[in-house]
Scaffold this active site. Structure first.
Site, mmCIF file in Angstrom:
data_model
loop_
_atom_site.group_PDB
_atom_site.id
_atom_site.type_symbol
_atom_site.label_atom_id
_atom_site.label_comp_id
_atom_site.label_asym_id
_atom_site.label_seq_id
_atom_site.Cartn_x
_atom_site.Cartn_y
_atom_site.Cartn_z
ATOM 1 N N ARG A 2 -38.915 -22.496 30.083
ATOM 2 C CA ARG A 2 -39.981 -23.577 30.765
ATOM 3 C C ARG A 2 -41.350 -22.641 31.059
ATOM 4 O O ARG A 2 -41.624 -22.470 32.318
ATOM 5 C CB ARG A 2 -39.168 -23.599 32.083
ATOM 6 N N ARG A 5 -25.578 -27.006 24.258
ATOM 7 C CA ARG A 5 -26.534 -26.980 25.227
ATOM 8 C C ARG A 5 -26.809 -28.426 25.932
ATOM 9 O O ARG A 5 -26.058 -28.855 26.963
ATOM 10 C CB ARG A 5 -27.770 -26.236 25.326
ATOM 11 N N ASP A 6 -28.176 -29.242 25.414
ATOM 12 C CA ASP A 6 -28.134 -30.151 26.015
ATOM 13 C C ASP A 6 -27.224 -31.396 25.991
ATOM 14 O O ASP A 6 -27.208 -32.266 27.114
ATOM 15 C CB ASP A 6 -29.642 -30.825 25.309
ATOM 16 N N ALA A 7 -26.485 -31.465 25.195
ATOM 17 C CA ALA A 7 -25.413 -32.628 25.033
ATOM 18 C C ALA A 7 -24.453 -32.303 26.201
ATOM 19 O O ALA A 7 -24.128 -33.467 27.063
ATOM 20 C CB ALA A 7 -24.678 -32.500 23.737
ATOM 21 N N GLU A 32 13.411 -56.967 63.394
ATOM 22 C CA GLU A 32 13.841 -55.775 63.047
ATOM 23 C C GLU A 32 15.451 -55.442 63.618
ATOM 24 O O GLU A 32 15.708 -55.987 64.791
ATOM 25 C CB GLU A 32 13.006 -54.665 63.709
ATOM 26 N N LYS A 70 -40.762 -33.438 23.025
ATOM 27 C CA LYS A 70 -39.554 -33.376 23.951
ATOM 28 C C LYS A 70 -39.777 -34.722 24.494
ATOM 29 O O LYS A 70 -40.231 -35.008 25.472
ATOM 30 C CB LYS A 70 -39.634 -32.114 24.530
ATOM 31 N N THR A 121 -37.327 -31.328 34.052
ATOM 32 C CA THR A 121 -37.168 -30.296 35.047
ATOM 33 C C THR A 121 -38.273 -28.996 34.936
ATOM 34 O O THR A 121 -38.431 -28.702 33.991
ATOM 35 C CB THR A 121 -35.854 -29.410 34.769
ATOM 36 N N GLU A 181 14.223 -55.928 67.764
ATOM 37 C CA GLU A 181 13.093 -56.548 68.371
ATOM 38 C C GLU A 181 12.391 -57.320 67.190
ATOM 39 O O GLU A 181 12.696 -57.149 65.976
ATOM 40 C CB GLU A 181 12.011 -55.487 68.870
ATOM 41 N N HIS A 234 10.419 -41.914 65.598
ATOM 42 C CA HIS A 234 10.496 -43.476 65.367
ATOM 43 C C HIS A 234 9.282 -43.906 64.823
ATOM 44 O O HIS A 234 8.940 -45.196 64.930
ATOM 45 C CB HIS A 234 10.593 -43.691 66.960
ATOM 46 N N ASP A 264 -43.696 -27.071 29.399
ATOM 47 C CA ASP A 264 -44.027 -27.057 30.663
ATOM 48 C C ASP A 264 -43.633 -28.432 31.268
ATOM 49 O O ASP A 264 -44.123 -29.624 30.627
ATOM 50 C CB ASP A 264 -45.496 -26.726 30.953
ATOM 51 N N HIS A 307 -33.395 -38.500 23.971
ATOM 52 C CA HIS A 307 -32.189 -38.713 24.545
ATOM 53 C C HIS A 307 -31.795 -40.142 24.093
ATOM 54 O O HIS A 307 -32.665 -41.180 24.030
ATOM 55 C CB HIS A 307 -32.021 -38.610 26.180
ATOM 56 N N ARG A 336 3.324 -42.948 53.949
ATOM 57 C CA ARG A 336 2.409 -42.929 54.866
ATOM 58 C C ARG A 336 1.807 -41.365 54.910
ATOM 59 O O ARG A 336 2.481 -40.460 55.236
ATOM 60 C CB ARG A 336 2.527 -43.345 56.325
ATOM 61 N N ASN A 351 8.370 -58.052 66.239
ATOM 62 C CA ASN A 351 7.220 -57.338 66.414
ATOM 63 C C ASN A 351 6.329 -58.479 65.953
ATOM 64 O O ASN A 351 6.181 -58.998 64.860
ATOM 65 C CB ASN A 351 6.554 -56.148 65.384
ATOM 66 N N GLN A 382 -25.089 -30.546 28.865
ATOM 67 C CA GLN A 382 -25.456 -30.507 30.099
ATOM 68 C C GLN A 382 -25.801 -32.260 30.484
ATOM 69 O O GLN A 382 -25.764 -32.386 31.788
ATOM 70 C CB GLN A 382 -27.097 -30.028 29.923
ATOM 71 N N GLU A 417 3.723 -51.595 57.258
ATOM 72 C CA GLU A 417 4.186 -51.644 55.916
ATOM 73 C C GLU A 417 4.184 -52.924 55.181
ATOM 74 O O GLU A 417 4.940 -53.291 54.388
ATOM 75 C CB GLU A 417 5.848 -51.072 56.186
ATOM 76 N N HIS A 450 -37.257 -34.312 19.870
ATOM 77 C CA HIS A 450 -36.087 -34.333 20.410
ATOM 78 C C HIS A 450 -36.079 -35.832 21.393
ATOM 79 O O HIS A 450 -37.146 -35.929 21.826
ATOM 80 C CB HIS A 450 -36.156 -32.947 21.504
#
Length: 1198
Positions: free
Chosen positions: A661, A588-590, A315, A758, A923, A328, A275, A695, A790, A381, A330, A592, A336, A788
């Site tokens: 690194r 790599r870097d792209a 209903e 960098k 990093t 009934e 129900h 570094d 970004h 639901r 409600n 990443q 709904e 280098h």
């Protein structure tokens, strides 16, 4: 039209001019402005929880209202508490459900906090006339019908009487409430079985039982009364004749209490279980128009007869003859209601609130002639129930939650998020999925599509059942009935060896059952077809000649100089080149920066030969080192050394470059010196040419080790200056031009081959590049310079061009479709711009476009890893966050629950950097600042508070280790006394961290690894282990289980295979596996595994796969045994009643205790007759299925 009625017009009228001065912007003013009115806000409390509370809050906010939530102790982590402007605990000391039934406490909270209105939602107190009366007596507006109407219609027996008085047909039933099951005997005698027992004050299926024979009557009556009392605070029930296979049609009505009534058409809610509605449709399909009009008319007749106010639902049941019967009304919002909103465009909750504020329907434009419907809408639901186990509610933590979206899809959820804890205390509803379409069939297909998009792990859901339901012929035809689920068992048909093929099947099977486990993946791959490999133009006759033959790699390129003449000759040749060379970071870097470093080897391999021709004049390809090393093992289950060797064979002509690194090699910590030397040696042996040594603090002592190791390995040593600040800004006095020139002097003194600049955050502006590169070139005319950057701020292309003009020999770019924002600038843009100068790159425009065609497809393939970075962000000049970290930190913040505080994290990043001493950030030093910033954000700390409280705070380990000196010494030293306060009595390192570390014993490590994993362990495996011990061991365990997956095409590696899908997978030259997924079996009880069936080269195979969403629970409670008198819990739930005591005699079938899960009660009965030996549960205990409840000593005659 005003959002508020005339009596509130003065309150919300455009006001007097504001007081002169700077306005204070807040959420309240933003809401008010958006709502189009001014003045004090109305404050609304929702006396409910979960999705309906959030639903009301959202509309209230749109109406410029202030919202208040209440929550039980068990709901203290629930989402609805966070969505309100204010939230207060209710019902302290009460049970989870009773807390939301604490009428006086709720009203007290409302009065104490200046609430004007209370919305009851659905369930709980929504149909309690006493509560509505108390609300109004307290001087508050109740968002719902009057107490008198609730009393008249909320009680279903009274509602039946009203219906009969006005001539609305009703199902035969008892004339009033029934106190005991004996009182209903006369009705049963007259009408017979089946009958239905209903809670007079309830809804939503609680307190409702269908009884088909006399033997079930007493227990069903008792259960219905108990559930009604628990859910609604009133155990009154009545009995009706149960119609066979009727449809459940309901009508949404609105009334203003001033004589105006409208309907918003009907909904078909026939698809039910216990129900409880499961799927709803609006408008009803296959409903004769005369029946529809009669139902709509009767709904309005009932509303008018009682002077209805606010929203309600009338209903009806419609039998197979087309006759309708009132059930009934409600007097509340319905779960709904969303589908009615979708077909009418009317916000029902908004109408509720405005009517409660005094608005009339005409004032709101809600007259019957203005209300129209368009298309169809369906609601499903999604619940945390296991359809295969009789819809047993599941509890636990949601581990993965990925929802649907797109055109015509609406989600109303509360606990739908990763990390949510699903408890047995409340309804099992997880999310309501509502779709709309021009036709019923369009909506049905859209719902299927939306459900397919969901990925929910950690708890079982009914989504597999919904798939089956939505594709059943009866549902497709729109001809369901209320017991359709119970009557249709078809709906419940829900659908390792050591050899390479079986291991591969094990992975694909796991993928089919559990979905991808690759961290960071959201959704399926964006490309489901093969990636097209582009053709390059013929060099002699580009327009008319045949495509260039790329079947073998190009042999012409800059690497030949390194191989034949050595690093020094290479550096000299680079410097003498008249134009500007490029390094491509795509490998790599792209990725990443854009795709969380998730690019797999196979997708580089597929374009490698073409790249060897297209970029033959490139200075290098960046393809190794940095984060790619550990991510290859950690997330992609690949060997980084094998990647290097494979690519080297396919691209023999272009130098390969790796980011190293310094004293940390490719790791994030310090290592003994012999590990750095051995790593560099093996890198060159496996195909690496150029070491870009940096570094993270520009600490020269760390650099010296990396430089020496690269040179002794025979590689080209490109030593890097990490750039921060702005040399063109005289206000920035730490990282000045003089600082960088001094650092370059120190690097040159070490005998480097190439100098790298960098700019990891994209801070280098064109003018600063001109100054910096120009000054270095003037001082070192023979030193090759490589720049280098970004493109985070959007200026990197201009900077690269300025750097080239100032004297740089090499600039970094990425293929166009992998460029921009946190990646590098566009290869096509930079190369074509330089072609119009004397600094051309020697890279053909047509070749760039050909490669770009490939990478455009690959980026789509990897779209499931895309960071949500859509545009440039010049605020990088303030926070100085490296490009790769920008996207990674955004993802990390989301995982930590800080995703909405991204702007605040960027501010804290600035503060954290200053606390560290304004350091160079790359990093791993950038990780320190990022961890620091997130920690400050989550703990609501500013820089001054950190300084004041540092001696007593628990800092992130990365921050503590930085201040100890494990990364090296920052320029300008550590800030004191902060350093001392943070590290306290921990070791202090004031030199190069690895100096005093004992050398690694590589032979012993290799022997130990071979003993553990086998003889396949090589010397480079030893080096992988040396860099990342735990990651390497986990990677080896994965390979042991699933084999080498690097051969698996990415769309199969990441995407869940479809039933019937054919996959062609080459496991080695000349050996192809043709695999088709055939079926996924049911969960094996007690093991949590499924058999997944494949066809491999025409042969059927099965692999057992652990279903992570059906994992067997580990419990600490005593478990029931196989002994007949050992009685276990039939489901997970809470004990609400214990009916026996130790020593008590019981008969087979006697009820021992009652359990409740998601408000569903279930009796635990004695399987045998005998005496109770032990009772091991108490009321309130939470049990898992199979936990011991009672032990019975069996009677000899039993």
């Amino acid at each position: 039209m005003s959002l508020f009625p005339p009596r509130l017009a003065a309150t919300f009228a455009p006001g007097t001019p504001s007081v002169p001065g700077t306005p204070v912007h807040s959420i309240s003013t933003i809401r008010r402005k958006a709502a189009g009115h001014h003045g004090p806000l109305t404050k609304l409390l929702v006396a409910n929880r979960g999705e309906i509370a959030i639903r009301v809050f959202r509309t209230a906010h749109e109406l410029a209202m202030h919202t208040v939530a209440i929550y039980s102790y068990e709901d203290r982590m629930s989402a609805h508490r966070q969505k309100a402007d204010e939230a207060y605990q209710v019902g302290k000391g009460l049970t989870p459900v009773a807390a939301y039934l604490a009428q006086d406490n709720i009203i007290s909270i409302a009065l104490e906090h200046g609430v004007d209105m209370i919305h009851p939602g659905y369930g709980f107190l929504s149909e309690n006339a006493e509560f509505a009366r108390k609300v109004e007596q307290a001087g508050l507006a109740f968002v719902g019908p009057s107490p008198e109407v609730i009393d008249a219609l909320g009680d279903k027996t009274k509602a039946r009487t009203i219906a009969m008085k006005v001539g609305v047909p009703v199902v035969p039933g008892t004339p009033g409430p029934v106190q005991t099951y004996q009182d209903g005997a006369s009705f049963v005698e007259e009408y017979g079985f089946p009958v239905i027992i209903k809670a007079a004050m309830g809804g939503g299926g609680r307190g409702m039982r269908v009884v088909r024979e006399q033997a079930e009557f007493e227990d069903a009556f008792s259960r219905a009364v108990s559930e009604a009392k628990s859910a609604f605070g009133d155990g009154t029930v009545f009995i009706e004749r149960f119609l066979d296979k009727p449809r459940h049609i309901e009508v949404q009505i609105l009334a203003d209490g001033q004589g105006n009534y409208v309907h918003l058409f009907e909904r078909d809610c026939s698809v039910q279980r216990r129900h409880q509605k499961v799927v709803e449709v609006a408008p009803a399909t296959n409903l004769p128009d005369d029946v529809r009009q009669a139902i709509l008319a009767d709904a309005l007749k009932l509303a008018e007869s009682v002077g209805y106010r606010n929203a309600g639902t009338a209903e009806f049941l419609v039998d197979q003859m087309g006759r309708h019967y009132f059930i009934e009304i409600n007097p509340r919002i319905q779960v709904e209601h969303t589908i009615t909103e979708e077909i009418t465009g009317i916000d029902i909750v908004a109408a509720q609130i405005q009517i409660a504020a005094g608005a009339t329907l005409p004032q709101l434009g809600l007259t019957q002639e203005n209300i129209t419907k368009r298309g169809y809408a369906i609601q499903c639901r999604v619940t945390t129930e296991n359809a295969a186990a009789n819809f047993q509610p599941d509890t636990g933590k949601i581990e993965v939650y990925r929802s649907a979206g797109g055109n015509g899809v609406r989600l109303d959820a509360s606990s739908g998020f990763a990390g949510a804890q699903i408890t047995p205390h409340y309804d099992s509803l997880l999310v309501k999925v509502t779709v709309s379409g021009t036709t019923y069939e369009v909506a049905r297909r859209k719902m299927l599509r939306a459900l397919v998009e969901f990925r929910i792990r950690g708890v079982k859901t009914n989504i597999p059942f919904l798939f089956r339901l939505l594709t059943h012929d009866v549902f497709i035809g729109g001809k369901t009935w209320t017991t359709f689920i119970d009557d249709t068992p078809d709906l419940f048909k829900l659908v390792q060896t050591q050899n390479r093929a079986q291991k591969l099947l094990a992975y694909l099977g796991d993928l089919a059952v559990n979905g991808s486990s690759i961290k960071g993946q959201v959704g399926e791959p964006g490309l489901k077809t093969d990636v097209v490999i582009p053709l390059l133009q013929d060099r002699g006759n580009p327009e008319l000649g045949p495509p260039l033959d790329c079947s073998v790699p190009c042999e012409v390129g800059w690497r030949n100089i390194i191989v034949k003449q050595g690093p020094e000759a290479f550096a000299k040749a680079v410097r003498q080149y008249p134009g500007t060379l490029i390094m491509d970071t795509t490998w790599r870097d792209a990725h990443q920066s854009l795709l969380a470093t998730r690019l797999r080897t196979i997708d580089m391999v597929n374009i490698a030969k073409e790249t060897s021709y297209a970029l033959a004049n490139a200075y290098s390809l960046e393809c190794w080192g940095g984060a790619t090393f550990d991510v290859a093992m950690r997330f992609l289950y690949e060997d980084p050394w094998e990647r290097l060797r494979t690519l080297r064979k396919l691209v023999p002509n272009i130098p390969f470059q790796a980011l190293v690194r310094g004293a940390n090699a490719v790791g994030y910590t310090s290592y003994p010196d012999n590990a750095i030397y051995d790593f560099c040696k093996k890198a060159v042996e496996n195909g690496l040419d150029i070491f870009r040594v940096f570094d993270s603090l520009n600490y020269i002592e760390n650099m010296k080790l990396g430089i020496d190791a690269a040179k002794k390995a025979g590689g080209v040593c490109e030593a890097v200056v990490c750039y921060s600040g702005d040399v063109a800004d005289s206000k920035k006095t730490k990282y000045t031009l003089e600082y960088y020139l001094d650092f370059v002097d120190q690097l040159v003194a070490e005998g480097i081959h190439v100098l790298g600049i960098k700019d990891m955050a994209g801070l280098l502006k064109p003018m600063a590049a001109t100054l910096l590169i120009g000054a270095i070139r003037k001082k070192y005319p023979d030193l090759p310079i490589h720049v280098h950057s970004h493109d985070t701020a959007g200026i990197a292309a201009a900077t690269m061009i300025a750097a080239a003009v100032a004297g740089a020999d090499v600039v970094d770019v990425a293929i166009d479709s992998m460029s921009g924002v946190t990646s590098q600038p566009s290869m096509g843009a930079v190369c074509m711009a330089l072609e119009q100068t004397t600094l051309g790159t020697g890279i053909r425009y047509a070749d760039i476009q050909a490669l770009n065609l490939y990478w455009t497809q690959v980026r789509q393939l990897y779209s499931c890893f895309e960071a949500n970075v859509r545009a440039s962000d010049s605020s990088v000049f303030d926070h100085e966050m490296p490009g790769g970290q920008y996207t990674n930190l955004m993802f990390q913040a989301s995982q930590l629950g800080l995703g909405t505080q991204w702007a605040e994290i960027k501010k804290k990043y600035i503060e954290a950097n200053q606390l560290c001493g304004d350091i160079i950030k790359v990093t791993p030093s950038s990780k320190v600042v990022g961890d620091f910033a997130q920690w400050m954000t989550s703990n609501s700390l500013n820089a001054q508070q950190v300084k004041e409280q540092a001696e007593h705070l628990d800092f992130p380990s990365s921050v503590v280790e930085f201040f100890q000196g494990y990364l090296g010494q920052p320029y300008g030293g550590f800030p004191e006394p902060l350093r001392t306060h943070i590290i306290r009595n921990k070791p202090r390192i004031d030199g190069r961290p690895g100096t005093s570390m004992p050398p690694m014993d590589f032979k012993k490590i290799k022997a130990d690894l071979r003993a553990k994993f086998g003889k396949h362990i090589t010397d480079v495996d030893v080096m992988s282990y040396a860099m990342y011990p735990k990651v390497f061991e986990e990677y080896q365990g994965f390979v042991e289980k699933y084999g080498d997956l690097s051969i698996l095409p990415t769309r199969y590696f990441l995407g869940r295979p479809e039933i019937g899908e054919e996959m062609n997978i080459s496991i080695e030259k000349g050996k192809m596996l043709i695999i088709r997924l055939m079926a996924i079996g049911a969960v094996t009880e007690g093991k949590g595994t499924r058999d997944v069936w494949f066809e491999v080269n025409g042969e059927v195979r099965a692999v057992p796969v652990e279903d992570k969403s059906a994992a067997v629970d580990t419990v600490s409670r005593e478990r029931a045994t196989a002994d007949p008198g050992s009685v276990g819990a039939p489901m997970s739930g809470v004990v609400v009643e214990v009916r026996v005591k130790e020593g008590q005699e019981v008969k087979k079938g006697d009820i021992l205790c009652v359990q409740s899960a998601m408000k569903m009660e279930s009796a635990v009965s004695a399987p045998v007759s005998g005496h109770v030996k032990r009772v091991v549960v108490h009321e309130g205990d939470s049990l898992n299925q199979g936990d011991l409840v009672v032990e019975i000593t069996q009677s000899p005659t039993s």
